[in-house]
Design a protein around this motif. Sequence first.
Motif, PDB file in Angstrom:
ATOM      1  N   ARG A   1       0.860  -1.181   0.000  1.00 15.26           N
ATOM      2  CA  ARG A   1       0.000   0.000   0.000  1.00 15.26           C
ATOM      3  C   ARG A   1       0.895   1.230   0.000  1.00 15.26           C
ATOM      4  NH1 ARG A   1      -0.734   1.771   5.539  1.00 15.26           N
ATOM      5  NH2 ARG A   1       0.152   0.271   7.015  1.00 15.26           N
TER       6      ARG A   1
ATOM      7  N   LEU B   1      -2.059  11.340   0.482  1.00  9.91           N
ATOM      8  CA  LEU B   1      -2.985  10.460  -0.222  1.00  9.91           C
ATOM      9  C   LEU B   1      -2.629   9.009   0.060  1.00  9.91           C
ATOM     10  CD1 LEU B   1      -5.231   9.961  -2.391  1.00  9.91           C
ATOM     11  CD2 LEU B   1      -3.372   9.984  -4.097  1.00  9.91           C
TER      12      LEU B   1
ATOM     13  N   THR C   1      -3.169   5.327  -1.120  1.00 13.12           N
ATOM     14  CA  THR C   1      -3.564   4.764  -2.400  1.00 13.12           C
ATOM     15  C   THR C   1      -2.923   3.395  -2.592  1.00 13.12           C
ATOM     16  OG1 THR C   1      -3.682   5.220  -4.787  1.00 13.12           O
ATOM     17  CG2 THR C   1      -1.670   5.900  -3.641  1.00 13.12           C
TER      18      THR C   1
ATOM     19  N   GLN D   1      -1.730   2.978  -8.822  1.00 12.31           N
ATOM     20  CA  GLN D   1      -2.163   4.325  -9.185  1.00 12.31           C
ATOM     21  C   GLN D   1      -0.983   5.284  -9.380  1.00 12.31           C
ATOM     22  OE1 GLN D   1      -5.488   5.253  -9.810  1.00 12.31           O
ATOM     23  NE2 GLN D   1      -5.649   3.014  -9.748  1.00 12.31           N
TER      24      GLN D   1
END
Length: 610
Positions: free
Chosen positions: A567, A581, A583, A587
Amino acid sequence: MPATASCAEKPLLLKSPSAAVTVRIFKEGDKGFFYTLSLNNQELIKPSRLGLSISGKPLLDAAAEPELLASKTITESFALLRYNYQQRSVSYKKYQISIGKNRIELAVFDNGCAIRYQLPNAQQVHVTAEQTSFVLDSGVRAWFFERNNNWKLKSYAGLWMQTRLDSLDRISATGPIQGKPIVAQLADKSYLFITEAALQHYSGMRLKANKNSLSVDFTEGDKGFFVQSGKGSFTPWRIIGLASNLNELVNQNIVEALNEKPDEYLYANTDYISPGKSAWSWITRREDYLEPAVEKSIIDAAAQLNYSYTLIDDGWEEKWKQKWQTLKELVDHGQQKNIKVWVWKDSKYLRDTAYCNAFLDTLNRLGVAGIKIDFMNSEAKELIDFEIGFLKAAAQKKLMVNFHGCHTSTGEYRSFPNEMTREGVRGAELNIMNEPIPAWHNTALPFTRYITGPADYTPALFSNRASTTLTHQLALLYLFDSPFQCIAENPVTLVNDPLYKPILPLIRNLPTTWDSTLVLDGSEIGSCAIIAKKKGEDWYVAAINGLTSETNITLDLSFVKGLSNYRATAIQDAKMGFSSLATVPSQLHKKKISIPPMGGFVIHLQPIKQ
């Protein structure tokens, strides 16, 4: 060393283990002795002088011919603190050459070579000059540090900039003498650097530029310096390193490999040597600087951020009427919070051996962890002797050391592992001295100053960051290696100001030593630095933009095995502070990331717990 004696009627050809690098040693009539260096048959160092002057006379016998006495292949591994004690392996061929009664040793690696001279077997040797030179193509780009006053070569705290190599002799207001290392980018975009290793009992090497040549120069000038010599005594190594790309440049180990192993007796117990983050009140000081209650509050905040240390800097001995009692109170308070104390000291007071030993003994008895000493301001032999002697004295008292006001590293931290870091860099303190540090200087440092060893830049001065952004400052904590990582921002500010809330998890978990380092595509000295570092199973990717315009990069995370099992947390610049952020790495992988002018980003990749 198995002997393979052969007389040099032809030039001696000395090859690296894979034969990729060739060093040619030859005599040119009455002009003296020379060498060249080639990589894959391409000459990178053109005919360059060899020689050393002792009491004004040549060490090398002009009537003799170079003769190869012996050679052997050396392969070794070493585990250093800065690499989290991960094994690093090197292999090179070591050659002994005689010229008359005197010897030269060369270490030839597949990514460079090093040269040193054996000193005469005498009780004392007067070194008056050295002729070793490095001749390159005129048009190559050379990175050097600049400070247009006499502090330039005292403290090595210059801005890293570039010019044509053949203008190094006239570009500086202070003259043609430059500090080390010099990093050159060759025509094929590969890199070559010049520095030294194993600087002990000698004067530090500076480099005097003359058109497309650099030659060894010493602080003492024509008067020279005296060396206590004996059988088997050598000069420090003069290094030429090669790298096909920035990743190879950052990960070279030549400097470390050519330093001796630590003394087994002096370093039989190294439990006291421990990396970690440190608080530092000096750079954000106010009227209440060094008030014991304030220093205790800094210790409390440092504990909340998982720091290991706090540094008590200049002025403590003058401000505290009962200095030892007050220091002991802070040490005791720190022990309750698992925070150890370092102290600062002007080196001029420590040059008296009796006083120095008594001072260090007191620090040891009080439970102080380390000492930052300042203002050596020279790499003359006298000061090099002082530094080495101080490392030994501190080791005897189980104290770690941070040198300030000093020259760059030459790998001392391998032989003396209680050296945690040293300055020899233009760091954050210049921001409070009306000499703000530009972003482009920061983007040059991982590929210039830091290739010689750790440096105490004191990153993350969020509240006085010159023209850089907040995330640029955060990224410096990952880009700049220092096992003793002195964080500039006041930890009380970090804990209490909501501006910093998004980055506190990163600050708390910040490593200060690394298992591996990888320079990523898009990096360019002075423009952009993008580096990934691994600690355990976690990866951190940090980038900074040195330009006054936005830059776009495509981030390739292919180096992370099992990327889908991770992660990601991405920290970027936002209008009013940090953007955080959470994500998935997909991504970010092979996606365009924009870095604002003089900005940065940090990405933390953590394995997903099953």
